[in-house]
Design an enzyme around this catalytic site. Structure first.
Site, PDB file in Angstrom:
ATOM      1  N   ASP A   1      30.941  37.376  39.277  1.00  0.00           N
ATOM      2  CA  ASP A   1      31.642  37.830  38.027  1.00  0.00           C
ATOM      3  C   ASP A   1      30.992  38.999  37.781  1.00  0.00           C
ATOM      4  O   ASP A   1      29.752  38.900  37.420  1.00  0.00           O
ATOM      5  CB  ASP A   1      32.064  36.743  36.989  1.00  0.00           C
ATOM      6  CG  ASP A   1      33.512  36.742  36.792  1.00  0.00           C
ATOM      7  OD1 ASP A   1      33.823  37.788  36.096  1.00  0.00           O
ATOM      8  OD2 ASP A   1      33.959  35.774  36.845  1.00  0.00           O
TER       9      ASP A   1
ATOM     10  N   ASP B   1      35.984  41.676  35.644  1.00  0.00           N
ATOM     11  CA  ASP B   1      36.334  41.131  34.588  1.00  0.00           C
ATOM     12  C   ASP B   1      36.978  42.401  33.574  1.00  0.00           C
ATOM     13  O   ASP B   1      36.501  43.378  33.600  1.00  0.00           O
ATOM     14  CB  ASP B   1      35.188  40.566  33.667  1.00  0.00           C
ATOM     15  CG  ASP B   1      35.844  39.875  32.515  1.00  0.00           C
ATOM     16  OD1 ASP B   1      36.715  38.758  32.463  1.00  0.00           O
ATOM     17  OD2 ASP B   1      35.274  39.886  31.268  1.00  0.00           O
TER      18      ASP B   1
ATOM     19  N   GLU C   1      40.294  41.970  37.656  1.00  0.00           N
ATOM     20  CA  GLU C   1      41.095  41.370  36.839  1.00  0.00           C
ATOM     21  C   GLU C   1      41.782  42.447  35.879  1.00  0.00           C
ATOM     22  O   GLU C   1      41.212  43.209  35.425  1.00  0.00           O
ATOM     23  CB  GLU C   1      40.159  40.488  35.893  1.00  0.00           C
ATOM     24  CG  GLU C   1      41.448  39.837  35.031  1.00  0.00           C
ATOM     25  CD  GLU C   1      40.745  39.037  33.745  1.00  0.00           C
ATOM     26  OE1 GLU C   1      41.301  38.215  33.398  1.00  0.00           O
ATOM     27  OE2 GLU C   1      39.729  39.821  33.209  1.00  0.00           O
TER      28      GLU C   1
ATOM     29  N   HIS D   1      40.289  30.075  35.477  1.00  0.00           N
ATOM     30  CA  HIS D   1      39.910  29.369  34.404  1.00  0.00           C
ATOM     31  C   HIS D   1      40.395  29.705  33.111  1.00  0.00           C
ATOM     32  O   HIS D   1      39.894  29.234  32.087  1.00  0.00           O
ATOM     33  CB  HIS D   1      38.327  29.650  34.344  1.00  0.00           C
ATOM     34  CG  HIS D   1      38.256  31.162  33.958  1.00  0.00           C
ATOM     35  ND1 HIS D   1      38.543  31.853  35.269  1.00  0.00           N
ATOM     36  CD2 HIS D   1      37.638  31.769  33.139  1.00  0.00           C
ATOM     37  CE1 HIS D   1      38.240  33.205  34.509  1.00  0.00           C
ATOM     38  NE2 HIS D   1      37.704  33.203  33.445  1.00  0.00           N
ATOM     39  N   ASP D   2      41.439  30.564  33.110  1.00  0.00           N
ATOM     40  CA  ASP D   2      42.059  31.101  31.787  1.00  0.00           C
ATOM     41  C   ASP D   2      43.592  30.694  31.676  1.00  0.00           C
ATOM     42  O   ASP D   2      44.302  30.670  30.811  1.00  0.00           O
ATOM     43  CB  ASP D   2      42.223  32.808  31.890  1.00  0.00           C
ATOM     44  CG  ASP D   2      40.636  33.370  31.562  1.00  0.00           C
ATOM     45  OD1 ASP D   2      39.933  32.597  31.151  1.00  0.00           O
ATOM     46  OD2 ASP D   2      40.537  34.355  32.375  1.00  0.00           O
TER      47      ASP D   2
HETATM   48  C1  NOJ Z   1      38.637  37.533  31.378  1.00  0.00           C
HETATM   49  C2  NOJ Z   1      37.767  36.388  31.512  1.00  0.00           C
HETATM   50  O1  NOJ Z   1      38.546  35.522  32.739  1.00  0.00           O
HETATM   51  C3  NOJ Z   1      37.939  35.247  30.357  1.00  0.00           C
HETATM   52  O2  NOJ Z   1      37.568  34.328  30.700  1.00  0.00           O
HETATM   53  C4  NOJ Z   1      37.180  36.108  29.262  1.00  0.00           C
HETATM   54  O3  NOJ Z   1      37.269  35.384  28.129  1.00  0.00           O
HETATM   55  C5  NOJ Z   1      37.347  37.369  28.986  1.00  0.00           C
HETATM   56  N1  NOJ Z   1      37.742  38.089  30.239  1.00  0.00           N
HETATM   57  C6  NOJ Z   1      36.422  38.575  28.463  1.00  0.00           C
HETATM   58  O4  NOJ Z   1      35.332  38.439  29.320  1.00  0.00           O
END
Ligand code: NOJ
Ligand code: CA
Length: 538
Positions: free
Chosen positions: A98, A193, A246, A315-316
């Site tokens: 990441d 990210d 992302e 994971h989100d």
């Molecule tokens: C996206 C990540 O996937 C998430 O888990 C994170 O809280 C935010 N970006 C901030 O870095």
């Protein structure tokens, strides 16, 4: 289109805290991942995406980095990391990491120096005497006061995640150096990210919105495109690696600008439109899931994007089988159908840990079961609006990111084989019957289906590189063709919890989640049934 290795790779995302704990402290770690490499190899993974393992105070579980070149002691040592890369490499498995460069932790040395008044480092961040009206990704405010000064700093996420100032060339050089450090260790790229928000055009007030006021000032700006092109030219193009971004709030046209082959920026991006199909505006406001909306979003990205990074979980996000399947009556069938969906679309497939055994959302029943900073922030905001506890809990439990972060369920013993200590996050009680050990005994199980589906994809040019064409999506049955030369793979997915008619298709059945073998005998599809056929045209 070039056929680089990463286009056909099966990528498995590991959330290290929750994967496997090797030393009994209740936290998954790097040696724990190394122990499970054979499991991943057998599954068919070609590449691991490792969520952050860097030094961090863990306000946002590692997405708040305090030292980009150090491993958090919870996860082990740099020697453990090197060992992981080496052992994975011996099995033909690559690793991507990441790259969190929109913000650092407030405990990063740069920010600490900035707070102490060092001018050089103040300019690494956004320090201003006047705040603007921007809203945070986690809800709430984006400016935090500097103690003892009439000065504020910008944070699009938590106040412990100050945003970096990408107008400053020193920030660019620091990040190039960090990227080279890890690439020189043999990693194969980065998941970047929230990469399309890094460059702020201005800090002017934004147009008022219910959430994320201000985003027109930083979303996919030309400055961001330029930085991505430079990072590619200066760093990435010198290694055999790839990047997946992302990218928030982008449509296919904007996605193509970030990852189109000729653009030389990123290699692929994660879109969110399909993840938004069961919400009204904000993710906390759910609407009933309807297959047709999910299909419409997927089909649009398939048709309009040069390439996609396909995923149903990370994971989100809540677990896909809890969200798009049926965990009461058809868990097995729906998890297999979702597996086929993810692995048959055009693009690079990402599988999130536990998805391959049909893990479900967490079984939380009180706020203290939840660790996630975002969920606690939202709970605070909802409380301020006097939303009753019952409603708040309902909203949070079905959407919290912790749904995906409960520890991996390896076996049916009391701590699911994840740890010998006290797990950092409550383990789902259903680990007694949803676990890897049990799946490994079940030749008709979800894991077995994943292995077969991955193996099938790997030998199919049509699935790996073929064109995509939708055949039908009426009535929640998603049928599409993938063609390459004279080979054609047809995929039919009944995404409903009830029977549905079979669209007109042909070919020999090669994959089925109801043990079907003869197409001629099928007139109706069972709930969550998937059929894949193969045909060669002369
Ligand atoms: C996206 C990540 O996937 C998430 O888990 C994170 O809280 C935010 N970006 C901030 O870095
Ligand atoms: Ca541990």
């Amino acid at each position: 289109m070039n056929k680089e290795w990463w286009r056909k790779a099966i990528i498995y995302q590991i959330y290290p805290r929750s994967f496997n704990d090797s030393n009994g402290d209740g936290i998954g770690d790097i040696p724990g991942i190394t122990e499970k490499l054979d499991y991943l190899k057998e599954l068919g993974a070609d590449c691991i995406w490792l969520s952050p393992v860097y030094a961090s105070p863990n306000c946002d579980n590692g997405y708040d980095i305090s030292d980009y070149k150090a491993i958090h002691p919870d996860f082990g040592t740099m020697a453990d990391f090197d060992e992981l890369v080496k052992k994975a490499g011996e099995r033909g498995i690559k690793i991507i990491m990441d790259l969190v460069i929109n913000h650092t932790s407030d405990e990063h040395e740069w920010f600490q120096k900035a707070l102490a008044g060092d001018k050089k480092y103040r300019d690494y961040y956004y320090f201003r005497e006047k705040k603007n009206n921007w809203g945070s990704f986690f809800g709430g405010k984006t400016w935090e006061k500097v103690p003892g000064e009439e000065m504020y700093y910008l944070h699009l996420f938590n106040k412990k995640q100050p945003d970096l100032n990408w107008h400053n060339p020193d920030v660019y050089n620091e990040v190039c150096d960090i990227m080279r450090f890890w690439l020189d260790k043999g990693i194969a790229g980065f998941r970047c990210d929230v990469i399309n928000v890094i460059y702020k055009n201005s800090l002017d007030n934004g147009k008022r919105r219910i959430a994320l006021t201000g985003l027109e000032h930083y979303l996919s700006t030309e400055g961001c495109h330029e930085i991505l092109r430079r990072l590619n030219k200066d760093v990435l193009s010198h290694y055999d690696c790839f990047t997946v971004g992302e990218t928030v709030f982008v449509n296919p046209a904007q996605a193509n600008l970030l990852m189109g082959e000729s653009r030389k920026e990123l290699n692929m991006v994660f879109g969110f439109e399909h993840m938004e199909c069961d919400q009204r505006g904000l993710k906390w406001f759910k609407r009933p899931y309807a297959p047709k909306r999910l299909i419409a979003a997927l089909d649009k990205w398939q048709r309009e994007c040069e390439w996609t990074a396909n995923y149903l979980e990370n994971h989100d996000q809540p677990r896909s089988v809890s969200r798009f399947g049926d965990i009461e009556d058809y868990r097995k069938e729906s998890a297999k159908m979702l597996c086929a969906l993810n692995l048959c679309l055009r693009g690079t497939p990402f599988i999130y840990e536990g998805e391959e055994i049909g893990m479900t959302n967490g079984d939380f029943d009180k706020m203290s079961d939840i660790q996630d900073v975002e969920s606690h922030t939202i709970n605070g905001i909802l409380k301020k609006f006097l939303i009753p506890c019952g409603i708040r809990m309902k909203m949070i439990f079905r959407t919290t990111r912790d749904n995906a972060r409960t520890p991996m369920q390896w076996d049916g013993t009391s701590n699911a084989g994840f740890t010998e200590g006290v797990p950092w996050l409550r383990i789902n009680a259903n680990h007694e019957w949803i676990n890897v050990a049990r799946e490994e005994q079940d030749e008709n199980g979800i894991l077995a289906f994943y292995k077969a589906m991955i193996a099938f994809r790997k030998q199919s040019d049509a699935l790996q590189f073929g064109d995509y064409e939708k055949i039908d999506s009426k009535t929640g049955v998603y049928a599409f063709k993938r063609t390459y030369g004279n080979k054609c793979v047809t995929v039919v997915l009944n995404m409903n919890c009830y029977n549905a008619g079979l669209p007109e298709i042909s070919g020999k059945i090669v994959m089925s989640n109801y043990n079907r073998s003869d197409l001629d005998e099928i007139s109706t599809l069972n709930p969550y049934e998937v059929l894949i056929t193969e045909r060669e045209d002369r």
